[in-house]
Write a protein that holds these residues in place. Sequence first.
Motif, PDB file in Angstrom:
ATOM      1  N   UNK A   1       0.881  -1.161   0.000  1.00  0.00           N
ATOM      2  CA  UNK A   1       0.000   0.000   0.000  1.00  0.00           C
ATOM      3  C   UNK A   1       0.923   1.216   0.000  1.00  0.00           C
ATOM      4  N   UNK A   2       1.168   1.764  -1.191  1.00  0.00           N
ATOM      5  CA  UNK A   2       2.147   2.832  -1.383  1.00  0.00           C
ATOM      6  C   UNK A   2       1.414   4.162  -1.527  1.00  0.00           C
TER       7      UNK A   2
ATOM      8  N   UNK B   1      -0.923   4.109  -4.860  1.00  0.00           N
ATOM      9  CA  UNK B   1      -0.521   3.469  -6.109  1.00  0.00           C
ATOM     10  C   UNK B   1      -1.346   2.213  -6.356  1.00  0.00           C
ATOM     11  N   UNK B   2      -1.933   2.128  -7.548  1.00  0.00           N
ATOM     12  CA  UNK B   2      -2.678   0.928  -7.930  1.00  0.00           C
ATOM     13  C   UNK B   2      -2.191   0.465  -9.300  1.00  0.00           C
ATOM     14  N   UNK B   3      -2.341  -0.831  -9.548  1.00  0.00           N
ATOM     15  CA  UNK B   3      -1.932  -1.420 -10.820  1.00  0.00           C
ATOM     16  C   UNK B   3      -3.115  -2.181 -11.408  1.00  0.00           C
ATOM     17  N   UNK B   4      -3.164  -2.206 -12.734  1.00  0.00           N
ATOM     18  CA  UNK B   4      -4.213  -2.992 -13.406  1.00  0.00           C
ATOM     19  C   UNK B   4      -3.541  -4.206 -14.035  1.00  0.00           C
ATOM     20  N   UNK B   5      -4.008  -5.371 -13.636  1.00  0.00           N
ATOM     21  CA  UNK B   5      -3.476  -6.636 -14.151  1.00  0.00           C
ATOM     22  C   UNK B   5      -3.897  -6.839 -15.598  1.00  0.00           C
TER      23      UNK B   5
ATOM     24  N   UNK C   1       9.768   0.838  -8.613  1.00  0.00           N
ATOM     25  CA  UNK C   1       9.994   1.818  -7.552  1.00  0.00           C
ATOM     26  C   UNK C   1      10.686   1.172  -6.365  1.00  0.00           C
ATOM     27  N   UNK C   2      11.505   1.963  -5.686  1.00  0.00           N
ATOM     28  CA  UNK C   2      12.131   1.515  -4.443  1.00  0.00           C
ATOM     29  C   UNK C   2      11.263   2.049  -3.302  1.00  0.00           C
ATOM     30  N   UNK C   3      10.758   1.139  -2.472  1.00  0.00           N
ATOM     31  CA  UNK C   3       9.917   1.527  -1.339  1.00  0.00           C
ATOM     32  C   UNK C   3      10.463   0.898  -0.061  1.00  0.00           C
ATOM     33  N   UNK C   4      10.026   1.456   1.063  1.00  0.00           N
ATOM     34  CA  UNK C   4      10.364   0.941   2.377  1.00  0.00           C
ATOM     35  C   UNK C   4       9.079   0.496   3.056  1.00  0.00           C
ATOM     36  N   UNK C   5       9.095  -0.687   3.659  1.00  0.00           N
ATOM     37  CA  UNK C   5       7.935  -1.163   4.411  1.00  0.00           C
ATOM     38  C   UNK C   5       7.839  -0.373   5.715  1.00  0.00           C
TER      39      UNK C   5
ATOM     40  N   UNK D   1       7.574   5.659  -0.342  1.00  0.00           N
ATOM     41  CA  UNK D   1       8.415   5.753  -1.534  1.00  0.00           C
ATOM     42  C   UNK D   1       9.811   6.245  -1.143  1.00  0.00           C
ATOM     43  N   UNK D   2      10.820   5.505  -1.570  1.00  0.00           N
ATOM     44  CA  UNK D   2      12.212   5.950  -1.408  1.00  0.00           C
ATOM     45  C   UNK D   2      12.649   6.676  -2.673  1.00  0.00           C
ATOM     46  N   UNK D   3      12.395   6.039  -3.834  1.00  0.00           N
ATOM     47  CA  UNK D   3      12.789   6.657  -5.090  1.00  0.00           C
ATOM     48  C   UNK D   3      12.050   6.010  -6.252  1.00  0.00           C
ATOM     49  N   UNK D   4      12.034   6.744  -7.355  1.00  0.00           N
ATOM     50  CA  UNK D   4      11.459   6.213  -8.580  1.00  0.00           C
ATOM     51  C   UNK D   4      10.079   6.749  -8.892  1.00  0.00           C
ATOM     52  N   UNK D   5       9.716   6.611 -10.146  1.00  0.00           N
ATOM     53  CA  UNK D   5       8.385   6.951 -10.638  1.00  0.00           C
ATOM     54  C   UNK D   5       7.793   5.662 -11.179  1.00  0.00           C
ATOM     55  N   UNK D   6       6.547   5.327 -10.772  1.00  0.00           N
ATOM     56  CA  UNK D   6       6.015   4.034 -11.199  1.00  0.00           C
ATOM     57  C   UNK D   6       5.751   3.957 -12.702  1.00  0.00           C
TER      58      UNK D   6
END
Length: 137
Positions: free
Chosen positions: A16-17, A24-28, A64-68, A91-96
């Motif tokens: 859950x970003x 952030x959501x993704x479509x499969x 994207x680089x994320x931290x839990x 979010x640590x870095x990056x654009x999805x």
Amino acid sequence: MTEQTTEERPGIAAAIVVQDGAVLMVRRRVAEGQLSWQFPAGEIEPGESREEAAVRETGEEVGMKVTALKLLGERVHPKTGRSMSYVACAVESGTPYVADDEELAEVAWVRHAQIPEYVPYGLFEPVQAYLDAALGQ
């Protein structure tokens, strides 16, 4: 072929970003039943924690680089029957982007008011409560 039970199949970790007032959501590419839009997610690999899986899957799926941050909750998903863990991530870095184009069709930053358009059947209550607080109702 026999049907696998929840215990025999690896659990799924979902990330859950949240960033800049959106999640952030993704479509499969292939919908899982009613599930089309969802959070970056995938199977927890042997020896991997739920948090590690959520971080890894986010990198693999959207680059994207994320931290839990924390585990929001767990359940057996009512639509898929899979054991699910939901992990809040920063979010640590990056654009999805669609990094895994075999699995994903598109990515989107979804504002609080838009969530019902993407997930009309509603979110898992602890995830909804987290997003209510993080995104402001």
